[in-house]
Structure formats: C-alpha cells, structure tokens
Design an enzyme around this catalytic site. Structure first.
Site, short mmCIF file in Angstrom:
data_model
loop_
_atom_site.label_atom_id
_atom_site.label_comp_id
_atom_site.label_asym_id
_atom_site.label_seq_id
_atom_site.Cartn_x
_atom_site.Cartn_y
_atom_site.Cartn_z
N GLN A 89 32.71 81.42 -47.46
CA GLN A 89 32.92 81.72 -48.87
C GLN A 89 31.74 82.54 -49.22
OE1 GLN A 89 35.09 80.66 -51.30
NE2 GLN A 89 36.07 79.33 -49.35
N GLU B 98 51.79 73.87 -52.83
CA GLU B 98 53.23 73.60 -52.61
C GLU B 98 53.40 72.25 -52.93
OE1 GLU B 98 52.66 77.11 -50.25
OE2 GLU B 98 51.54 75.27 -50.58
N GLU C 281 42.91 85.24 -55.38
CA GLU C 281 42.58 86.20 -54.36
C GLU C 281 42.98 85.91 -53.09
OE1 GLU C 281 41.51 87.64 -51.66
OE2 GLU C 281 39.36 87.09 -51.40
N GLU D 262 48.02 86.47 -43.26
CA GLU D 262 47.51 85.21 -43.68
C GLU D 262 48.83 84.50 -44.40
OE1 GLU D 262 43.89 84.42 -45.27
OE2 GLU D 262 42.66 85.96 -44.11
#
Length: 380
Positions: A42, A126, A140, A149
C-alpha cells in the site's frame, strides 16, 4: 492498483468450452488479493505522487460530485480514496476491500475523523450487498498496461449493480497506448539468457560426471522456458521520452460508464506508427495507459483531470511502462512506418494475466516493405 479477484480457471469451465472460465475464489485470493493486504505494498502506491496528485485533484477540484452524495470505493485498500471522498463532503462512503487491509482502512478512517461517514466493508465486490444505490463509484483499478489484473471486471459489476442512472465514475475514461522505442534491454536479456544456458550446460556435464545421468535431452525445453522468461515476457521499465522513436498510437479506448467485460476480455488493434528519428533501431514496443476524470455527459466534471503513465522526464509511476521486445530488432529511419497488428487475451491459466501477439512490418520511406514478423509476448 487496488485490490480484487487472480485466479486459476476451473477445469470444468475449460471443459465446457465457450464462455468465460469460472474462477476459484480461494486460489484467486491466495494469488492476488493477499498481495494487497500488506502495508508495504500500500505504501508503494501511496508514495506514487503522480497517482496521488491525480486522484486528489480529481476529487477536490470536482467536490460538487461528492458533496452530500453517496460514494462507493471499490477495492479501497488503505482507504485513502474513501477518506478524500468524505473530506470532499460525501454524505456516506461505502469502502469495499477484500483483504484484511480493511481493518487498517477502518483505523485510518477513525484517525482522520471520518468514521461516521466511511463504512469499510470487507468482502468481494461481487458478493457485497449495499443498503442503497450510489452517486459516485471511485476506484484505482488499473494494472500494468491498464488491464492486467482484470480488476475492472469488479468495477463493472459494482457499476451495474449499484450506480444510479445519473451517477459518475472516477475515473470515467481510459486509453491504452503503444509506441516504438529504442532500448538496450534486448541485449541485456539475451546476455542473461546465455548466462543461464551456460550454467545449464555446466549442470548437465556435472550431473553426468558425478551421478551418471545424462540430462541433455532436457536442454531444448530448458532453453524454451528461459527464452519465454527473458525474451517473450513483458518487461517493466520507466522509460525516458527520448527512447520513444515514433508516434504513439491509441489501441483501446474505454468508457467506464458503458464498457462491458466482453469488451475488455480481448483487445485487438491495427495501428501505423511513423518513425520520427533517423538512423536508429526499433528494439521494442512500449505500452502504457492514461485515465481521465470527466464525470459524465449529464454531470460533467468542473475540471477534468488526467492521470498518465507515459514516459516522463520527471520520472514515472509505479505502473511504469511495459516493454515488449521485438526479435529481431529493425533498423529504421525517419519517415519509415511501422505497421502493427496487436491482440491481447486473458491467459487460460490465470484470468488476471495476459497473452499478447504482435505482427509487425516495416514500410520504409523508399517504398520497400519488409516481411511481417509475428511474436508472442506474455504479460505476467
């Protein structure tokens, strides 16, 4: 890049044929999501000034999109975009994160006095159920060369389920670029390959000498394996603009408000790129992307913001550019044209990785046309 489903496709899906492969969520988490659960990862993204400045400017220069609104942050990671959304005046922010980074996001929301606005939800986008529709989706989601990805799939899912008809997407548009470049990477990688093969040959000799087993029958397979790794795999690089020797071309444009998964599952393009530098060598093609924060036609941004990952004299982003080596390289001159047919599809083994094929041919300014060459490249 934020976080969401890498994964091996199930055998049953492959056997069925036709539609997209089914993803094993446990494998997907182990291979992909877990990377984003570490603070060091991160921090790498949070230290990317180009990335940070673009999103910060997009939010605060267009605060009217956030003020009093409901926002969904897909793949919130550390929660930085959710916090900014709250600081820009959002009434409510749902920050969805698949990994345990969700707890750190909650801590940051509390530490920055927006915990009453930002609700961090740990789970797959989902599967998450929200109590209301949202006015803004911010994420992002971009990977190397934009689509590696495949996280945009989850953003599309969120949009179709939760975005109001007059809602906006941040970012709203994206483009993929391709350009001809000069580079010494091919020589470096070829040298690495020869070193690897020299080491293998010594191994073969030693194994037969010491243990009486001849391994030479595997030499061809070993070389093919290493050729794929060194010469046929996309290479991350932060290029200098002077390495770009011709006109860059857009190979894909995406409207985030309307794009479907089918539209991004496979990318095909045919482009012609004029060479602008004399007496040089076309060693590779380079790929990068940009995204734009425009709002929507019904609800446009006050100030449009662009985030570009193109080669830059001031240094690049953590995305860099992807370099696709051309073997053999071509001698080119100003006025020549390079014609490229490009195909990119998702890997059958892992839907987050990409298999690419380039067919390139040189049309010299003299009128001479060189034979087309086809090469496969893997974005892994």
């Amino acid at each position: 890049m934020a976080s969401l489903p890498n994964g091996a496709a199930s055998a049953s899906a492959s056997a069925a044929g036709g539609g997209p492969a089914v993803v094993d969520k446990e494998v997907d988490f182990a291979n992909y999501f877990c990377t984003y659960s570490y603070l060091y990862h991160q921090k790498e993204m949070l230290c990317d000034r180009v990335r940070m400045d673009a999103y910060h400017s997009a939010v605060f220069r267009n605060a009217h999109h956030f003020r009093g609104k409901v926002v969904l942050d897909v793949g919130t990671g550390s929660g930085i975009l959710a916090i900014w959304s709250a600081q820009a005046g959002a009434r409510k922010v749902y920050a969805v994160e698949a990994t345990n980074m969700a707890e750190h996001a909650r801590e940051l929301a509390r530490a920055n006095d927006v915990a009453d606005i930002v609700e961090v939800i740990q789970g797959s986008m989902e599967d998450v159920v929200l109590p209301e529709k949202v006015d803004v989706i911010i994420s992002e989601w971009m990977g190397y060369f934009l689509l590696r990805e495949s996280m945009f799939d989850s953003v599309i899912c969120a949009r179709d389920r939760w975005l109001k008809p007059d809602g906006v997407m941040y970012p709203s548009h994206a483009r993929m670029w391709l350009a001809p470049i000069r580079s010494d990477l091919a020589e470096n990688k070829m040298e690495d390959l020869e070193i690897a093969m020299h080491d293998w040959n010594l191994f073969v000799e030693d194994t037969e000498s010491y243990y009486g087993v001849n391994m030479n029958v595997l030499t061809k397979a070993y070389r093919a394996e290493h050729e794929k790794y060194y010469l046929k795999s996309a290479i991350w690089n932060n290029l200098h603009p002077n390495q770009v020797i011709g006109q860059a071309a857009v190979i894909k444009e995406i409207d985030c408000l309307t794009a479907t998964v089918d539209e991004i599952r496979e990318v095909r393009a045919q482009v012609t790129m004029p060479i602008k530098l004399d007496m040089t060598r076309l060693a590779a093609l380079a790929g990068w992307f940009d995204v734009h924060f425009r709002g929507s036609k019904q609800n446009p941004a006050t100030q449009e913001v662009e985030l570009s990952t193109a080669p830059d004299v001031n240094g690049g982003t953590h995305w860099g550019q992807q370099v696709f080596l051309l073997t053999p390289p071509l001698k080119v001159n100003e006025g020549d044209n390079v014609k490229v047919s490009f195909t990119m599809v998702r890997s059958k083994e892992n839907h987050r990785l990409m298999d690419m094929e380039f067919t390139y041919e040189l049309h010299e300014s003299s009128g001479k046309q060189l034979p087309a060459i086809t090469t496969k490249i893997y974005l892994e």
